[in-house]
Scaffold this motif. Sequence first.
Motif, mmCIF file in Angstrom:
data_model
loop_
_atom_site.group_PDB
_atom_site.id
_atom_site.type_symbol
_atom_site.label_atom_id
_atom_site.label_comp_id
_atom_site.label_asym_id
_atom_site.label_seq_id
_atom_site.Cartn_x
_atom_site.Cartn_y
_atom_site.Cartn_z
ATOM 1 N N ILE A 106 -0.010 17.527 -49.008
ATOM 2 C CA ILE A 106 0.119 17.841 -47.582
ATOM 3 C C ILE A 106 -0.181 16.574 -46.785
ATOM 4 O O ILE A 106 -1.290 16.046 -46.851
ATOM 5 C CB ILE A 106 -0.840 18.988 -47.196
ATOM 6 C CG1 ILE A 106 -0.565 20.214 -48.084
ATOM 7 C CG2 ILE A 106 -0.699 19.338 -45.713
ATOM 8 C CD1 ILE A 106 -1.612 21.295 -48.019
ATOM 9 N N ARG A 150 11.973 18.345 -54.767
ATOM 10 C CA ARG A 150 12.281 19.241 -53.647
ATOM 11 C C ARG A 150 12.152 20.689 -54.122
ATOM 12 O O ARG A 150 12.414 21.000 -55.292
ATOM 13 C CB ARG A 150 13.695 18.966 -53.130
ATOM 14 C CG ARG A 150 13.845 17.581 -52.494
ATOM 15 C CD ARG A 150 15.213 17.436 -51.810
ATOM 16 N NE ARG A 150 16.320 17.793 -52.678
ATOM 17 C CZ ARG A 150 16.861 16.985 -53.586
ATOM 18 N NH1 ARG A 150 16.391 15.755 -53.738
ATOM 19 N NH2 ARG A 150 17.874 17.378 -54.342
ATOM 20 N N PRO A 151 11.756 21.575 -53.209
ATOM 21 C CA PRO A 151 11.474 22.964 -53.604
ATOM 22 C C PRO A 151 12.623 23.650 -54.333
ATOM 23 O O PRO A 151 12.404 24.502 -55.176
ATOM 24 C CB PRO A 151 11.205 23.667 -52.273
ATOM 25 C CG PRO A 151 10.814 22.593 -51.336
ATOM 26 C CD PRO A 151 11.499 21.339 -51.782
ATOM 27 N N VAL A 206 4.924 17.782 -48.407
ATOM 28 C CA VAL A 206 5.199 18.602 -47.218
ATOM 29 C C VAL A 206 4.379 18.054 -46.042
ATOM 30 O O VAL A 206 3.419 17.305 -46.253
ATOM 31 C CB VAL A 206 4.832 20.096 -47.455
ATOM 32 C CG1 VAL A 206 5.665 20.711 -48.558
ATOM 33 C CG2 VAL A 206 3.347 20.257 -47.761
ATOM 34 N N LYS A 207 4.766 18.446 -44.842
ATOM 35 C CA LYS A 207 4.057 17.916 -43.667
ATOM 36 C C LYS A 207 2.914 18.825 -43.224
ATOM 37 O O LYS A 207 1.921 18.389 -42.683
ATOM 38 C CB LYS A 207 5.056 17.740 -42.514
ATOM 39 C CG LYS A 207 6.066 16.631 -42.787
ATOM 40 C CD LYS A 207 6.756 16.196 -41.494
ATOM 41 C CE LYS A 207 7.711 15.049 -41.730
ATOM 42 N NZ LYS A 207 8.855 15.423 -42.613
ATOM 43 N N THR A 208 3.093 20.145 -43.457
ATOM 44 C CA THR A 208 2.104 21.082 -42.924
ATOM 45 C C THR A 208 1.652 22.088 -43.993
ATOM 46 O O THR A 208 2.351 22.313 -44.985
ATOM 47 C CB THR A 208 2.713 21.908 -41.764
ATOM 48 O OG1 THR A 208 3.792 22.678 -42.311
ATOM 49 C CG2 THR A 208 3.212 21.026 -40.636
ATOM 50 N N GLU A 210 1.596 25.233 -43.526
ATOM 51 C CA GLU A 210 2.536 26.356 -43.492
ATOM 52 C C GLU A 210 3.671 26.141 -44.491
ATOM 53 O O GLU A 210 4.058 27.039 -45.220
ATOM 54 C CB GLU A 210 3.114 26.544 -42.070
ATOM 55 C CG GLU A 210 2.205 27.297 -41.113
ATOM 56 C CD GLU A 210 0.844 26.639 -40.926
ATOM 57 O OE1 GLU A 210 0.792 25.393 -40.843
ATOM 58 O OE2 GLU A 210 -0.168 27.361 -40.925
ATOM 59 N N GLU A 211 4.185 24.906 -44.492
ATOM 60 C CA GLU A 211 5.252 24.575 -45.441
ATOM 61 C C GLU A 211 4.747 24.741 -46.875
ATOM 62 O O GLU A 211 5.458 25.248 -47.746
ATOM 63 C CB GLU A 211 5.620 23.094 -45.268
ATOM 64 C CG GLU A 211 6.905 22.796 -44.583
ATOM 65 C CD GLU A 211 7.130 21.292 -44.612
ATOM 66 O OE1 GLU A 211 7.871 20.835 -45.477
ATOM 67 O OE2 GLU A 211 6.533 20.579 -43.776
ATOM 68 N N ALA A 212 3.497 24.292 -47.106
ATOM 69 C CA ALA A 212 2.921 24.362 -48.457
ATOM 70 C C ALA A 212 2.789 25.813 -48.904
ATOM 71 O O ALA A 212 3.146 26.170 -50.030
ATOM 72 C CB ALA A 212 1.546 23.672 -48.469
ATOM 73 N N ALA A 216 4.432 28.399 -47.794
ATOM 74 C CA ALA A 216 5.756 29.019 -47.952
ATOM 75 C C ALA A 216 6.325 28.671 -49.326
ATOM 76 O O ALA A 216 6.957 29.508 -49.980
ATOM 77 C CB ALA A 216 6.687 28.549 -46.843
ATOM 78 N N LEU A 217 6.066 27.463 -49.755
ATOM 79 C CA LEU A 217 6.561 27.014 -51.066
ATOM 80 C C LEU A 217 5.935 27.860 -52.174
ATOM 81 O O LEU A 217 6.625 28.349 -53.079
ATOM 82 C CB LEU A 217 6.167 25.535 -51.229
ATOM 83 C CG LEU A 217 6.517 24.861 -52.537
ATOM 84 C CD1 LEU A 217 8.005 24.573 -52.576
ATOM 85 C CD2 LEU A 217 5.736 23.563 -52.679
ATOM 86 N N ARG A 259 7.167 31.483 -52.443
ATOM 87 C CA ARG A 259 8.510 31.694 -53.022
ATOM 88 C C ARG A 259 8.480 31.819 -54.536
ATOM 89 O O ARG A 259 9.427 32.314 -55.147
ATOM 90 C CB ARG A 259 9.435 30.521 -52.637
ATOM 91 C CG ARG A 259 10.080 30.672 -51.281
ATOM 92 C CD ARG A 259 11.378 29.874 -51.203
ATOM 93 N NE ARG A 259 11.150 28.437 -51.306
ATOM 94 C CZ ARG A 259 10.869 27.639 -50.288
ATOM 95 N NH1 ARG A 259 10.775 28.136 -49.085
ATOM 96 N NH2 ARG A 259 10.683 26.358 -50.460
#
Length: 476
Positions: A287, A363-364, A383-385, A387-389, A391-392, A395
């Motif tokens: 992150i 990439r995811p 990832v930048k945030t 939230e992105e982490a 979400a990954l 999934r």
Amino acid sequence: MVISHWLQGELAPAEGPTAPVHNPTTGRVIAEVPLGGSAEVNRAVGVAREAFESWSRVPLKERVAVFYRYRELLARDRRTLAAQITEEHGKVRAEAEAEVDKAIELTEFACSLPQIAGGEVLEVGRSVTCRLERYPLGVVTSITPFNFPIMVPHWTIPNALVLGNALILKPSERVPLSAMRTAELLAEAGVPPGVFSVVHGARDTVEALCDHPGIAGVTFVGSTPTAQAVYRRASHHLKRVLALGGAKNHLFVFPDADPGRTASNALTSAIGCSGQRCMAGSVLVAIADTEEIIRRLVEGARALVPGRDYGPVISRGAKERIEGAITEAEAEGAEVLVDGRGLSVPGLEEGFFVGPTIIDGVRPEMRIAQVEVFGPVLAIVRVKTLEEALALEARSPYGNAASVFTRSAASAERVVDAASAGMVGVNLGVPVPREPFGFGGWNASRYGVGDITGRSSIEFWTQSKKITTTWPEESR
Ligand code: NAD
């Protein structure tokens, strides 16, 4: 040498087809394992049923006394058991000894069961009491994977037996010898003949166990596709089933994490046991700016020595599969920072070694970010945030473990709360719960209710009887 099954407390010579067992460090064949089928399963269930009748009536405290002795035998034979693990699995000596130590700890938990698995009694009305008593299920089976030849069978054997069941172990056909050492030690400790059996084999054996009407409960540990097949098949036959599957564990790394500790924890998590752990960190989610941590990780991976710090993977097929996954990620544009492909160890050229591998720029949507590799490979997704982490991780179909590395309690708690995983670590990379807490994941990493170890397993291995009593006034 063809290995025997273990029935009636002794070796039961095998007939029929066999498969080779390799020493993954040298690549040599060390034994032949029999591939049992319904005939062997029928025989094992027969002797187990008979043994269950008397074993289930032995008082709990007496059953536990056997396991106090057994614990001492594990400690006595710690080194030879570890050597056996190393021979057929390949993991280095320290990892093999740690596995035996964990088996000892699991046995100690079983020895505490009289303190925590007792019944209950309550006055529920005037002159009316209700009490709960626990009864064993009966003949049960435990189907285990190759990656922990001693520890995973000990997730089930001590608890199931102490609680009065008779258990048939179907060990992985890749590591059958450790199971035989386990059988000998259980017999030496005083487990009566038939209470513990070993039937060797593969798919046919497992299917025969799932189908057999004499088996009441099935536990399975292995890959997700097999866990699903076993769960479906044994449930179809109306058995109690707990099936643990594969994993894809995420390590969330924040920029404020301690660089040295985080790098060494992530490395141990991903590369320890050559990545052949269902708790292995497999995706490092970096992150924002975590350059220093990644630099140390790469430095640490390059310093590892094959044969001393890590062993081979289980088979030539596994080596080819893992190397293929690295090549595929590279072809999709990822950057292989540390490359374990094509490793040849002097003197062990036929061994199934794959070196530590760190892949950046994953990439995811790449397969390496999604599928279980089960080898010494760590994929870095940047990832930048947070939230992105998250979400990954959400999934991923799996849900065994996740870890977060940070100095911020608030960041850690966000991950603890949001991670879709049954076992979460804060600033440690292999968050195995210690007893009395239970081991178990979520989602496609576990089918069935409850954990396989710890307190939760009491529910699996027993059925409760509730007795409500009142007596006429004159007989009170
Ligand atoms: P596997 O699924 O190939 O085999 C596990 C067991 O199932 C073995 O005893 C094997 O003989 C039997 N088996 C194999 N194919 C079968 C089939 N088609 N039908 C019925 N039975 C079959 O797993 P493995 O390669 O031995 O072990 C590695 C896997 O186990 C990894 O996916 C790892 O994540 C998983 N694992 C999970 C946990 C956990 O707690 N969730 C723990 C350890 C290992």
